[in-house]
Design a protein around this motif. Sequence first.
Motif, mmCIF file in Angstrom:
data_model
loop_
_atom_site.group_PDB
_atom_site.id
_atom_site.type_symbol
_atom_site.label_atom_id
_atom_site.label_comp_id
_atom_site.label_asym_id
_atom_site.label_seq_id
_atom_site.Cartn_x
_atom_site.Cartn_y
_atom_site.Cartn_z
ATOM 1 N N VAL A 150 0.855 -1.184 0.000
ATOM 2 C CA VAL A 150 0.000 0.000 0.000
ATOM 3 C C VAL A 150 0.884 1.225 0.000
ATOM 4 C CG1 VAL A 150 -1.792 1.274 1.202
ATOM 5 C CG2 VAL A 150 -1.805 -1.213 1.230
ATOM 6 N N VAL A 151 0.619 2.111 -0.930
ATOM 7 C CA VAL A 151 1.434 3.314 -1.009
ATOM 8 C C VAL A 151 0.581 4.528 -0.670
ATOM 9 C CG1 VAL A 151 2.959 2.343 -2.725
ATOM 10 C CG2 VAL A 151 0.945 3.571 -3.448
ATOM 11 N N ASN A 152 1.255 5.534 -0.213
ATOM 12 C CA ASN A 152 0.574 6.797 0.036
ATOM 13 C C ASN A 152 1.023 7.803 -0.996
ATOM 14 O OD1 ASN A 152 -0.848 6.077 2.370
ATOM 15 N ND2 ASN A 152 1.050 6.166 3.523
ATOM 16 N N LEU A 153 0.077 8.458 -1.612
ATOM 17 C CA LEU A 153 0.428 9.426 -2.632
ATOM 18 C C LEU A 153 0.138 10.825 -2.144
ATOM 19 C CD1 LEU A 153 -0.935 7.523 -5.708
ATOM 20 C CD2 LEU A 153 1.374 7.585 -4.803
ATOM 21 N N ALA A 154 0.932 11.750 -2.672
ATOM 22 C CA ALA A 154 0.920 13.088 -2.090
ATOM 23 C C ALA A 154 -0.111 14.006 -2.724
ATOM 24 C CB ALA A 154 2.304 13.711 -2.213
ATOM 25 N N ASN A 155 -0.387 13.835 -3.994
ATOM 26 C CA ASN A 155 -1.271 14.811 -4.624
ATOM 27 C C ASN A 155 -2.131 14.163 -5.708
ATOM 28 O OD1 ASN A 155 0.151 14.767 -7.194
ATOM 29 N ND2 ASN A 155 1.761 15.867 -6.106
ATOM 30 N N GLU A 156 -2.994 14.976 -6.223
ATOM 31 C CA GLU A 156 -3.979 14.479 -7.186
ATOM 32 C C GLU A 156 -3.327 13.951 -8.455
ATOM 33 O OE1 GLU A 156 -7.023 14.183 -6.170
ATOM 34 O OE2 GLU A 156 -7.343 13.079 -8.045
ATOM 35 N N GLN A 157 -2.257 14.606 -8.831
ATOM 36 C CA GLN A 157 -1.591 14.183 -10.059
ATOM 37 C C GLN A 157 -1.044 12.763 -9.911
ATOM 38 O OE1 GLN A 157 1.612 16.740 -11.202
ATOM 39 N NE2 GLN A 157 1.169 16.509 -13.370
ATOM 40 N N GLU A 158 -0.434 12.516 -8.779
ATOM 41 C CA GLU A 158 0.097 11.182 -8.535
ATOM 42 C C GLU A 158 -1.034 10.171 -8.483
ATOM 43 O OE1 GLU A 158 2.540 11.075 -5.072
ATOM 44 O OE2 GLU A 158 4.137 12.280 -5.967
ATOM 45 N N ARG A 159 -2.137 10.597 -7.913
ATOM 46 C CA ARG A 159 -3.264 9.658 -7.828
ATOM 47 C C ARG A 159 -3.791 9.296 -9.195
ATOM 48 N NH1 ARG A 159 -4.991 12.881 -3.525
ATOM 49 N NH2 ARG A 159 -4.021 12.008 -1.674
ATOM 50 N N GLN A 160 -3.827 10.295 -10.052
ATOM 51 C CA GLN A 160 -4.328 10.033 -11.391
ATOM 52 C C GLN A 160 -3.425 9.030 -12.111
ATOM 53 O OE1 GLN A 160 -7.113 10.920 -12.911
ATOM 54 N NE2 GLN A 160 -6.490 9.955 -14.821
ATOM 55 N N ILE A 161 -2.142 9.237 -11.968
ATOM 56 C CA ILE A 161 -1.204 8.299 -12.588
ATOM 57 C C ILE A 161 -1.382 6.914 -11.995
ATOM 58 C CG2 ILE A 161 1.237 7.728 -12.834
ATOM 59 C CD1 ILE A 161 1.825 10.653 -12.901
ATOM 60 N N CYS A 162 -1.584 6.878 -10.699
ATOM 61 C CA CYS A 162 -1.745 5.591 -10.025
ATOM 62 C C CYS A 162 -2.981 4.868 -10.533
ATOM 63 C CB CYS A 162 -1.838 5.839 -8.520
ATOM 64 S SG CYS A 162 -1.540 4.362 -7.554
ATOM 65 N N ARG A 163 -4.053 5.582 -10.733
ATOM 66 C CA ARG A 163 -5.272 4.985 -11.306
ATOM 67 C C ARG A 163 -4.960 4.223 -12.565
ATOM 68 N NH1 ARG A 163 -10.690 6.953 -10.362
ATOM 69 N NH2 ARG A 163 -11.189 5.889 -12.296
ATOM 70 N N GLU A 164 -4.196 4.879 -13.428
ATOM 71 C CA GLU A 164 -3.935 4.279 -14.725
ATOM 72 C C GLU A 164 -2.920 3.166 -14.622
ATOM 73 O OE1 GLU A 164 -4.677 8.661 -16.536
ATOM 74 O OE2 GLU A 164 -2.810 7.616 -17.067
ATOM 75 N N LYS A 165 -1.872 3.419 -13.842
ATOM 76 C CA LYS A 165 -0.823 2.400 -13.749
ATOM 77 C C LYS A 165 -1.353 1.124 -13.113
ATOM 78 C CE LYS A 165 2.728 4.599 -15.425
ATOM 79 N NZ LYS A 165 3.031 4.301 -16.813
ATOM 80 N N VAL A 166 -2.119 1.295 -12.058
ATOM 81 C CA VAL A 166 -2.675 0.102 -11.409
ATOM 82 C C VAL A 166 -3.631 -0.608 -12.366
ATOM 83 C CG1 VAL A 166 -4.111 -0.712 -9.504
ATOM 84 C CG2 VAL A 166 -2.319 0.953 -9.078
ATOM 85 N N GLY A 167 -4.368 0.167 -13.136
ATOM 86 C CA GLY A 167 -5.240 -0.451 -14.125
ATOM 87 C C GLY A 167 -4.451 -1.300 -15.107
ATOM 88 N N GLU A 168 -3.345 -0.750 -15.571
ATOM 89 C CA GLU A 168 -2.515 -1.516 -16.513
ATOM 90 C C GLU A 168 -1.948 -2.759 -15.849
ATOM 91 O OE1 GLU A 168 0.507 1.089 -17.982
ATOM 92 O OE2 GLU A 168 -0.981 2.578 -18.601
ATOM 93 N N LYS A 169 -1.511 -2.593 -14.607
ATOM 94 C CA LYS A 169 -0.956 -3.750 -13.896
ATOM 95 C C LYS A 169 -2.000 -4.842 -13.737
ATOM 96 C CE LYS A 169 3.288 -3.333 -12.898
ATOM 97 N NZ LYS A 169 4.077 -4.064 -13.876
ATOM 98 N N LEU A 170 -3.201 -4.434 -13.403
ATOM 99 C CA LEU A 170 -4.244 -5.454 -13.228
ATOM 100 C C LEU A 170 -4.525 -6.168 -14.540
ATOM 101 C CD1 LEU A 170 -6.716 -3.795 -10.704
ATOM 102 C CD2 LEU A 170 -5.198 -5.727 -10.326
ATOM 103 N N CYS A 171 -4.456 -5.441 -15.649
ATOM 104 C CA CYS A 171 -4.621 -6.117 -16.944
ATOM 105 C C CYS A 171 -3.576 -7.212 -17.089
ATOM 106 C CB CYS A 171 -4.477 -5.130 -18.108
ATOM 107 S SG CYS A 171 -5.852 -3.976 -18.262
ATOM 108 N N GLU A 172 -2.346 -6.908 -16.704
ATOM 109 C CA GLU A 172 -1.309 -7.933 -16.779
ATOM 110 C C GLU A 172 -1.632 -9.106 -15.872
ATOM 111 O OE1 GLU A 172 2.551 -6.353 -15.861
ATOM 112 O OE2 GLU A 172 2.161 -4.556 -17.074
ATOM 113 N N LYS A 173 -2.135 -8.812 -14.680
ATOM 114 C CA LYS A 173 -2.458 -9.897 -13.754
ATOM 115 C C LYS A 173 -3.535 -10.798 -14.325
ATOM 116 C CE LYS A 173 0.403 -7.992 -11.187
ATOM 117 N NZ LYS A 173 1.789 -8.454 -11.364
ATOM 118 N N ILE A 174 -4.530 -10.207 -14.945
ATOM 119 C CA ILE A 174 -5.595 -11.015 -15.533
ATOM 120 C C ILE A 174 -5.012 -11.942 -16.597
ATOM 121 C CG2 ILE A 174 -7.772 -10.960 -16.813
ATOM 122 C CD1 ILE A 174 -7.830 -9.843 -13.897
#
Lengths: 550, 229
Positions: free
Chosen positions: B139-163
Amino acid sequence: AMDTDLSSQDRKDLDKFIKFFALKTVQVIVQARLGEKICTRSSSSPTGSDWFNLAIKDIPEVTHEAKKALAGQLPAVGRSMCVEISLKTSEGDSMELEIWCLEMNEKCDKEIKVSYTVYNRLSLLLKSLLAITRVTPAYRLSRKQGHEYVILYRIYFGEVQLSGLGEGFQTVRVGTVGTPVGTITLSCAYRINLAFMSTRQFERTPPIMGIIIDHFVDRPYPSSSPMHPCNYRAGEDNGAAYPSVEDSQEVCTTSFSTSPPSQCVFTVTKAHFQTPPPVVTDTLKVPVMGLAFSHQLSSSRLSYQPAALGVGSADMGYPVLFAGGLNAAHPHQLIGPGKEGGVPPIPSQPAHGTQADQERMCTPLDGIHYSAATPSSSEDTETVSNSSEGKCGSPHDLLETIFIRKVGAFVNKPINQVTMANLDIPFAMFAPKNVELEDNDPMVNPPESPETESPLQGSLHSEGSSGSSTGNTHDDFVMIDFKPAFSKDDILPMDLGTFYREFQNPPQLSSLSIDIGAQSMAEDLDSLPEKLAVHEKNVKEFDAFVETLQ
Amino acid sequence: RCCAPSGAGPAMNCRAEVLEVSVEGRQVEEAMLAVLHTVLLHRSTGKFHYKKEGTYSIGTVGTQDVDCDFIDFAYVRVSSEELDRALRKAVGEFKDALRSSGSDGMGQISLEFYQKKKSRWPFSDECIPWELWTIKVNVVNLANEQERQICREKVGEKLCEKIINIVEVMNRHEYLPKMPTQSEVDNVFDTSLKDVQPYLYKISYQITDSLGTSVTTTMRRLIKDTLAL
């Protein structure tokens, strides 16, 4: 001998399983691209019609198309069933996104039990297909379809054709099931480069200068089947064949319904220019070429080839020529490689769609230095460029891509970055946010002042975007939604994003506009010594001025 | 449904798969559900209806799309509210445990498929795992909205790989319990749900003590590197 190992009942069962598996595969894929969430109910009592124990609805038209493509055959070695998913914009440009392939290879598993193991494994494979269809890039694109683009499908049977997917496409395997007659394989090849599409011809033929208009319509498939939109609603209780289709799709459907799939193909490639030696900078005048794509070429394929691709031919340095758009007022003639090639002019046709299209014209050809209004033979053009070459020194590649319209965003950006989404090329909204361009200096290649844009045009592009505020860099899969963190109002057509985009293209300063037709590079160079002399004469004045500043 | 634990670790023939994800706190639930549901989609059948002479018919499994709110991702799950509730309960507990362990949470959640082997009294039934999925979570803590937005997408891509990884494993067609007779069905399948029948499974989790700030720092640096043009 192989068949005697399999009982005739097993063989019949196996054929039936494979056939229905193929039909269900198509249903899953197309339904996954409808743009909406799918939901089916579990039922503890078997209904008897749910193949593979999965609740997968059958959209009648899709079954119909699949059966038509299969024409009573089953996937076999060399005969694969392919479902092609493509995207078509409201302007008529289309692009292949994915090819799903159901193939059969020769590797047989004689021991396997047909009615039990094969059946269950096919069921498992369909579940995998359900999962995988949600993780390729086209899924997210398809969920957002409707306004600016639609997703289409096409089923064909025969050899797999992957060349329409662009360079560097990726493959994901869904799974395999061994059977006594061969191994069934299900996989997906998908495009990752959403911005550019290279033509098949481009890859196959040696590069030649100029444009080839290819009125060749047929695709190299045994059965060229029409494309269909994925997104339509089948009525809940009626199995009626053709439910209503949204307006924006009606245009697509009708244009595809009876003709083979059409394709407008675009290539953005290296442009080789004559340039003077680097010492000349601020008065460098480079012919600014633009690429205008005809949106009306619904029945021909336009291939655009650079003079020399990649290595070699650095000595040719042909200017890149391009096709004019179509506009009732300015029929343009395309410049072809040779007169004998007989590149006929494209007849002018009324611009497709809205008024916006007419205004989205490229700079007329006559404004471009290297253009020739007459079809020139390759020699002629060679002469032209060679003559410049003599004066300018050795040419070298100048730009990767050049566009001349609506590139006001450059003014604020670092020199090497271009926002593709501001440029009027098809699929601009899908382009990576930042494209490395050498020497794309607005001082050098001043953007054309944008023509008045219709509000429709603005709103058409309102979703596609360059949202640089998100800080996204080159994604393989580009976010096409520009969501400003606030003030997105669904009611008003003008949201912050649109406002931002519309007003970031101010008209350029008149002092920066370069009348391309008026001067040539050669003239520039000639005038340099004169200018230098004048400056030298005034050097004392300049020095005095500098003194006063200190 | 008690049975003695089968031992400290997986049994000899149990295949084990490990997936790792780094997510923001509010993404934990959706990411875990996405993975667990995808596995269970492949490991659930329709309800068996046994008829005479040992034959049986199988019910129909429905599916539905789930959109994530905190991740740019969507997945397919079995249409069974009971199953969804069971998974949400387990994942909710995991998330709470992660949270209460401190802000830099590391943990793992496991989904184990097992078979029951009945023993004679006084011995209790044995549980023999045949497939174990472990999802390790940072679990990571992100500092601002921009980082969160990137995290949304990156985690989405990672989950695609997991599937895709999960599907690869499923496609190997490795050991699956034999289809049971009517008397044995409860040793292989969970027959308690009314609309679908997953293989017997259990979910457990472990919270790892925080290893200090190293994890968060690494993630933050990764994001910052991505931002730097």
